[in-house]
Design a protein around this motif. Structure first.
Motif, PDB file in Angstrom:
ATOM      1  N   GLN A  24       0.810  -1.208   0.000  1.00 60.47           N
ATOM      2  CA  GLN A  24       0.000   0.000   0.000  1.00 60.47           C
ATOM      3  C   GLN A  24       0.850   1.268   0.000  1.00 60.47           C
ATOM      4  N   ARG A  62      -5.775  -6.923  12.225  1.00 60.94           N
ATOM      5  CA  ARG A  62      -5.345  -5.663  12.855  1.00 60.94           C
ATOM      6  C   ARG A  62      -5.549  -5.707  14.373  1.00 60.94           C
ATOM      7  N   HIS A  86      -5.375   0.446  -1.993  1.00 61.83           N
ATOM      8  CA  HIS A  86      -4.970  -0.183  -0.734  1.00 61.83           C
ATOM      9  C   HIS A  86      -4.446   0.860   0.254  1.00 61.83           C
ATOM     10  N   SER A  90      -6.204   1.062   3.752  1.00 62.87           N
ATOM     11  CA  SER A  90      -5.419   0.658   4.924  1.00 62.87           C
ATOM     12  C   SER A  90      -5.241   1.829   5.894  1.00 62.87           C
ATOM     13  N   PHE A  95      -4.687  -0.529   9.037  1.00 69.03           N
ATOM     14  CA  PHE A  95      -3.973  -1.773   8.729  1.00 69.03           C
ATOM     15  C   PHE A  95      -2.489  -1.456   8.619  1.00 69.03           C
ATOM     16  N   ILE A  99      -0.424  -4.768   2.642  1.00 70.30           N
ATOM     17  CA  ILE A  99      -1.553  -5.097   1.775  1.00 70.30           C
ATOM     18  C   ILE A  99      -0.971  -5.048   0.365  1.00 70.30           C
TER      19      ILE A  99
END
Length: 168
Positions: A24, A62, A86, A90, A95, A99
């Motif tokens: 990401q 997470r 992403h 995220s 996150f 990703i």
């Protein structure tokens, strides 16, 4: 009626195909490099960002990150979405794990693992634990519309040996 050739998900004992994908943050992440750190690698294929089930599953990771990222295992999530999508998702969801984008060639890595669904254009929910030797020690595929359960996460992280579960 069109008949599509579906690939068979890789099973336990198979050599995990190496990959290099962008995360990401547009940084390159490779399976071989992650494995060189001496940890197992949990690969979590998911269909699409900004969808309820996927958000719930990655939210579980997470919220339980010490189980998924520690001295024994590192976790990456993989979807056909592009890195900018992403990045936004995220950041909004918090996150902090990679990703990865399997955007182009579209779904190539999901196909290598046998979880790309060509009729839908994205991966089914495949979960693979890769040992330090590069072999798959856990494999499972959850059918469309189904979410991975805490029991499945426990089995994956425990490296349970068993057959691949697939939707019939």
């Amino acid at each position: 009626m069109r008949v599509t050739q579906m690939s068979v998900p890789l099973g336990i004992g198979a050599t995990a195909p190496d990959f290099e994908l962008r995360d990401q943050n547009n940084q390159r992440v490779s399976l071989s490099r992650l494995r060189s750190e001496g940890r197992k690698v949990l690969i979590v294929f998911f269909p699409l960002a900004f969808t309820g089930t996927c958000q719930g599953e990655l939210g579980f990771i997470r919220d339980n990150l010490p189980r998924f990222a520690n001295d024994e295992v590192t976790t990456v999530a993989v979807s056909v979405g592009p890195p900018p999508t992403h990045k936004v998702w995220s950041a909004a969801q918090g996150f902090l794990f990679p990703i990865l984008s399997d955007f182009w060639p579209h779904g190539a890595i999901a196909s290598d693992y046998g979880v790309f669904n060509p009729d839908r254009g994205y991966a089914d929910r495949g979960t693979f634990l890769i040992g330090a030797d590069g072999r798959i020690v856990f494999a499972d595929v959850v059918g469309p519309g189904e979410a991975r359960t805490e029991e499945l996460w426990d089995k994956a992280l425990g490296g349970s040996v068993g057959d691949i579960a697939t939707e019939s």
